[in-house]
Scaffold this motif. Structure first.
Motif, PDB file in Angstrom:
ATOM      1  N   PRO A   1       0.287  14.071 -13.813  1.00  0.00           N
ATOM      2  CA  PRO A   1       1.301  14.702 -12.959  1.00  0.00           C
ATOM      3  C   PRO A   1       1.373  14.041 -11.583  1.00  0.00           C
ATOM      4  N   ARG A   2       0.604  12.944 -11.333  1.00  0.00           N
ATOM      5  CA  ARG A   2       0.475  12.357 -10.015  1.00  0.00           C
ATOM      6  C   ARG A   2       1.550  11.317  -9.703  1.00  0.00           C
ATOM      7  N   LEU A   3       2.403  10.988 -10.713  1.00  0.00           N
ATOM      8  CA  LEU A   3       3.409   9.943 -10.506  1.00  0.00           C
ATOM      9  C   LEU A   3       4.801  10.533 -10.406  1.00  0.00           C
ATOM     10  N   GLU A   4       5.626   9.894  -9.562  1.00  0.00           N
ATOM     11  CA  GLU A   4       7.028  10.293  -9.448  1.00  0.00           C
ATOM     12  C   GLU A   4       7.950   9.102  -9.658  1.00  0.00           C
ATOM     13  N   SER A   5       7.814   8.075  -8.843  1.00  0.00           N
ATOM     14  CA  SER A   5       8.733   6.939  -8.909  1.00  0.00           C
ATOM     15  C   SER A   5       8.226   5.802  -9.785  1.00  0.00           C
ATOM     16  N   HIS A   6       7.024   5.923 -10.322  1.00  0.00           N
ATOM     17  CA  HIS A   6       6.459   4.874 -11.160  1.00  0.00           C
ATOM     18  C   HIS A   6       6.269   5.383 -12.593  1.00  0.00           C
ATOM     19  N   PRO A   7       6.489   4.505 -13.585  1.00  0.00           N
ATOM     20  CA  PRO A   7       6.358   4.947 -14.980  1.00  0.00           C
ATOM     21  C   PRO A   7       4.918   5.111 -15.424  1.00  0.00           C
ATOM     22  N   CYS A   8       4.007   4.273 -14.889  1.00  0.00           N
ATOM     23  CA  CYS A   8       2.619   4.338 -15.357  1.00  0.00           C
ATOM     24  C   CYS A   8       1.699   3.594 -14.390  1.00  0.00           C
ATOM     25  N   VAL A   9       0.404   3.845 -14.529  1.00  0.00           N
ATOM     26  CA  VAL A   9      -0.613   3.121 -13.762  1.00  0.00           C
ATOM     27  C   VAL A   9      -1.828   2.900 -14.651  1.00  0.00           C
ATOM     28  N   ILE A  10      -2.674   1.981 -14.194  1.00  0.00           N
ATOM     29  CA  ILE A  10      -3.962   1.733 -14.843  1.00  0.00           C
ATOM     30  C   ILE A  10      -5.062   2.299 -13.954  1.00  0.00           C
ATOM     31  N   THR A  11      -6.013   2.971 -14.569  1.00  0.00           N
ATOM     32  CA  THR A  11      -7.195   3.410 -13.834  1.00  0.00           C
ATOM     33  C   THR A  11      -8.439   2.952 -14.590  1.00  0.00           C
TER      34      THR A  11
ATOM     35  N   ALA B   1       0.827  -1.205   0.000  1.00  0.00           N
ATOM     36  CA  ALA B   1       0.000   0.000   0.000  1.00  0.00           C
ATOM     37  C   ALA B   1       0.863   1.258   0.000  1.00  0.00           C
ATOM     38  N   GLU B   2       1.903   1.269   0.842  1.00  0.00           N
ATOM     39  CA  GLU B   2       2.744   2.465   0.943  1.00  0.00           C
ATOM     40  C   GLU B   2       3.606   2.673  -0.295  1.00  0.00           C
ATOM     41  N   SER B   3       3.859   1.595  -1.042  1.00  0.00           N
ATOM     42  CA  SER B   3       4.666   1.728  -2.256  1.00  0.00           C
ATOM     43  C   SER B   3       3.816   1.822  -3.519  1.00  0.00           C
ATOM     44  N   SER B   4       2.503   1.895  -3.338  1.00  0.00           N
ATOM     45  CA  SER B   4       1.593   1.932  -4.487  1.00  0.00           C
ATOM     46  C   SER B   4       1.721   3.246  -5.254  1.00  0.00           C
ATOM     47  N   PRO B   5       1.681   3.196  -6.573  1.00  0.00           N
ATOM     48  CA  PRO B   5       1.724   4.430  -7.366  1.00  0.00           C
ATOM     49  C   PRO B   5       0.498   5.306  -7.133  1.00  0.00           C
ATOM     50  N   TYR B   6      -0.601   4.695  -6.752  1.00  0.00           N
ATOM     51  CA  TYR B   6      -1.821   5.473  -6.523  1.00  0.00           C
ATOM     52  C   TYR B   6      -1.724   6.325  -5.256  1.00  0.00           C
ATOM     53  N   PHE B   7      -0.820   5.951  -4.357  1.00  0.00           N
ATOM     54  CA  PHE B   7      -0.691   6.628  -3.072  1.00  0.00           C
ATOM     55  C   PHE B   7       0.303   7.789  -3.123  1.00  0.00           C
ATOM     56  N   GLU B   8       1.132   7.817  -4.170  1.00  0.00           N
ATOM     57  CA  GLU B   8       2.240   8.778  -4.225  1.00  0.00           C
ATOM     58  C   GLU B   8       1.805  10.221  -4.044  1.00  0.00           C
TER      59      GLU B   8
ATOM     60  N   ASN C   1       0.264  14.980   1.988  1.00  0.00           N
ATOM     61  CA  ASN C   1       0.001  14.691   3.399  1.00  0.00           C
ATOM     62  C   ASN C   1      -1.491  14.448   3.669  1.00  0.00           C
ATOM     63  N   VAL C   2      -2.138  13.772   2.729  1.00  0.00           N
ATOM     64  CA  VAL C   2      -3.550  13.405   2.891  1.00  0.00           C
ATOM     65  C   VAL C   2      -3.621  11.998   3.477  1.00  0.00           C
ATOM     66  N   GLU C   3      -4.411  11.830   4.544  1.00  0.00           N
ATOM     67  CA  GLU C   3      -4.529  10.524   5.187  1.00  0.00           C
ATOM     68  C   GLU C   3      -5.326   9.558   4.313  1.00  0.00           C
ATOM     69  N   VAL C   4      -4.835   8.329   4.234  1.00  0.00           N
ATOM     70  CA  VAL C   4      -5.485   7.287   3.436  1.00  0.00           C
ATOM     71  C   VAL C   4      -5.647   6.039   4.301  1.00  0.00           C
ATOM     72  N   LEU C   5      -6.827   5.453   4.227  1.00  0.00           N
ATOM     73  CA  LEU C   5      -7.084   4.194   4.937  1.00  0.00           C
ATOM     74  C   LEU C   5      -6.616   3.030   4.080  1.00  0.00           C
ATOM     75  N   PHE C   6      -5.939   2.064   4.687  1.00  0.00           N
ATOM     76  CA  PHE C   6      -5.429   0.899   3.967  1.00  0.00           C
ATOM     77  C   PHE C   6      -6.321  -0.310   4.259  1.00  0.00           C
ATOM     78  N   CYS C   7      -6.811  -0.936   3.197  1.00  0.00           N
ATOM     79  CA  CYS C   7      -7.690  -2.100   3.311  1.00  0.00           C
ATOM     80  C   CYS C   7      -6.972  -3.316   2.745  1.00  0.00           C
TER      81      CYS C   7
END
Length: 665
Positions: free
Chosen positions: A562-572, A473-480, A486-492
């Motif tokens: 513009p939401r990614l830094e350490s990841h090349p791409c994501v699927i939504t 969860a902490e390494s997810s590209p969606y969380f970056e 500094n927005v809180e996110v719940l992990f499921c």
């Protein structure tokens, strides 16, 4: 005792066994105890009466099919006896002039195998001749209800010990008896004793009797096929099952049979932890101790006396089954209505054990009549709300204990959200769920009210991220991006967590959305001018057009984010949680070419990432390697999004990709 369960306004049992004397030949022999036989003197010829028309029609129903188990007739007669004793006690306390006979306020039961009789007697209020005819000749009259109305009109009294609203309890004796005799005498001064007798076939007789002590005594002459009810141990077992908590002592052949205190009727402050432990083990057939104890009473909107326990042990596999039986018993004034009352609590609270007692609940005519009544539904709602409030208070005042409870029983709470129909109810239950949070250390969970309490003014929604573990969860590209802001996110971590939060939809006027959906809805444009070393706008546009061609049939759109830094791409996708649930449950039934058209995944690329920049170069220098790389990036992103049923499918072209990538080395 009320012969017609709440229908006889003034019936009581005889206080002592063997109070019938006889001085003339015309007498009826009554077996009272093994040591003493006495005779009730008939002072005139018996007068015959016919049952009321409705009674004649219903007697056959009562005797044959009203109750699902014949043994409940013992419960009915004992409960009526208890009612009559309580009425006598109450009237005495109110200063009513009553017969001065000093009989023990007990219920005496005598069994006789030889004569096949069961005798039940008490020292309650008794009945006059008119009351005998009214109450035992007429079904569905409510003497107890009339009694309560009289008391309320006389000053708003609270006669808590009067049971029953249906006038059929006494008639259940005809399920097992070929003949029933009732000896009774009212406690009012100057009263005369009477004997009532019937074989249940349409007629009954009433005659005067001398030497009858105030109260009421019933002798059931049992049918041959029901002679087991003349066995002492059988009666004791029935009392233990149904009437252990009757307020008056019950003696069977001189030995007390009800020894357990009905602690749910006691003041919660007066019940010790040891008493709760013992009672929990008794009602729950358990060997552990209760983890939490909810002991309370309420008079509105329904009258309730409850003792509910959360087991200390973890639930077993059988407990998780929705078809598992309830461990909560339903009582009315200490009298058992249902031993496993599955409809008193909603299914998601089936882990609770204990007792619910309500004077608003009538003793059941049959189990089926209480399955779906409006009263039971209201009772269920009241109890659920009280349990939720109790557990929520625990979460705030004893966070450590509650956290352990939620670890063991959280799956039931989530089931409650899924099974509830009303949004208000869903949100009430949702106060109890807990998740790991990006704002808290590993292992420290937060509730939704706590999350909302920490939200900043510019944050409108509650965000969650589904992942197999905290690390992923902490390494997810969606969380970056949210982490950077500094927005809180719940992990499921559990697959069903997403389904729960999707069903919940919102909490406290805040929408609950996944971080993937938040990312897909993001409208911020990429700052190409600020992307040092990244692709220029024209290069990114050309690359995205090329990717659409290469990934045709699998990808329904490509955009720069513009939401990614350490990841090349994501699927939504539009609804990521629903899409993942669809993949887990139905993908095997759908052809592969149809799957992508249903998901319509969108590839979002990071134009400043080295892999994306290198891919853009490979389009010209090594088209085949570029194509394999693009497809692999897409497959990797699909796996990361949890949208691939079998990850082995992404390895099909891996060897060729590696071969081309290593040719220059």
């Amino acid at each position: 005792m009320l012969l017609t369960r709440a229908t006889t306004g003034a019936w009581a049992w005889l206080a002592d066994s063997g109070q019938y004397g006889c001085s003339i030949p015309m007498c009826r022999r009554v077996h009272t105890t093994s040591q003493l036989l006495q005779e009730a003197v008939q002072t005139n010829e018996p007068q015959a009466y016919e049952f009321q028309a409705e009674t004649r029609m219903l007697l056959d129903i009562v005797a044959k099919s009203l109750y699902s188990e014949k043994e409940v007739f013992v419960r009915e007669l004992i409960s009526n006896a208890s009612d009559a004793i309580e009425k006598a006690r109450y009237l005495a306390l109110q200063g009513k002039e009553l017969d001065s006979s000093e009989a023990d306020m007990k219920i005496h039961i005598t069994t006789d195998k030889y004569d096949k009789t069961l005798t039940i007697q008490d020292s309650g209020i008794g009945m006059s001749r008119e009351e005998l005819i009214d109450n035992l000749g007429t079904i569905a009259r409510s003497g107890s209800k009339a009694f309560i109305q009289q008391l309320q009109e006389g000053g708003g009294a609270d006669p808590q010990s009067i049971i029953g609203q249906f006038g059929v309890g006494f008639y259940s004796a005809f399920m097992v008896a070929e003949k029933v005799e009732v000896f009774t005498k009212s406690r009012l001064p100057g009263s005369i004793g009477y004997i009532w007798a019937s074989d249940g076939c349409g007629k009954y007789t009433v005659e005067e009797c001398q030497n009858v002590e105030p109260g009421t005594k019933i002798i059931c002459h049992l049918k041959v096929e029901n002679r087991e009810f003349a066995d002492e141990q059988t009666i004791k077992d029935v009392i233990k099952k149904y009437s252990s908590f009757i307020g008056s002592p019950i003696e069977v052949n001189g030995e007390q049979a009800n020894n357990i205190k009905p602690i749910w009727l006691m003041d919660p402050k007066e019940v010790s932890p040891d008493q709760h432990d013992e009672f929990y083990r008794y009602v729950g057939s358990a060997y552990d101790k209760p983890r939490f104890v909810l002991h309370y009473r309420t008079d509105a909107p329904v009258d309730l006396r409850c003792v509910l326990y959360v087991p200390e042990g973890k639930p077993g596999l059988f407990d998780l089954n929705r078809d598992a039986e309830s461990s909560v018993s339903l009582y009315c004034r200490r009298v058992l209505i249902m031993n496993k009352a599955e409809n008193v609590l909603p299914k998601w609270l089936r882990f609770l054990k204990g007792v619910v007692d309500s004077e608003d609940i009538p003793l059941n005519l049959s189990r089926e009549l209480l399955q779906d009544s409006a009263l039971i539904r209201r009772l269920r709602t009241v109890i659920q709300n009280r349990v939720v409030r109790f557990l929520f208070d625990k979460s705030r005042k004893d966070a450590e204990s509650y956290s352990k409870f939620f670890t063991d029983y959280g799956i039931f709470i989530k089931e409650g959200i899924l099974s509830s129909q009303e949004q208000v109810e869903k949100e009430e239950i949702a106060k109890l769920i807990m998740y790991d949070s990006s704002a808290k250390p590993i292992g420290e969970k937060v509730t939704l009210p706590e999350y909302i309490g920490r939200m900043t003014d510019n944050q409108k929604d509650i965000y969650y991220l589904a992942a197999p573990s905290r690390e992923l969860a902490e390494s997810s590209p969606y969380f970056e991006a949210l982490k950077k802001r500094n927005v809180e996110v719940l992990f499921c971590y559990e697959p069903y967590d997403e389904v729960v939060l999707m069903q919940l939809q919102e909490f406290g006027n805040r929408k609950i959305i996944s971080v993937e959906k938040e990312m897909r809805q993001d409208k911020d444009a990429v700052d190409y001018e600020g992307a040092e070393g990244g692709l220029r706008r024209s290069q990114a546009n050309e690359l995205m057009d090329w990717l659409k061609t290469v990934l045709s049939g699998r990808c329904w759109g490509v955009k720069a984010t513009p939401r990614l830094e350490s990841h090349p791409c994501v699927i939504t996708v539009e609804e990521m949680g629903a899409a993942r649930h669809f993949v887990r449950t139905q993908f095997t039934q759908i052809p592969e070419e149809t799957r992508y058209s249903l998901l319509q995944p969108q590839l979002e690329i990071n134009p400043g990432h080295p892999i994306i920049m290198k891919l853009n170069e490979l389009r010209e220098s090594n088209p085949r390697l570029a194509e394999l790389t693009a497809k692999q990036l897409f497959s990797n992103a699909m796996v990361l999004a949890g949208l691939v049923e079998d990850p082995r499918t992404v390895l099909s072209s891996m060897n060729e990709l590696l071969q081309l990538a290593l040719e220059k080395h």
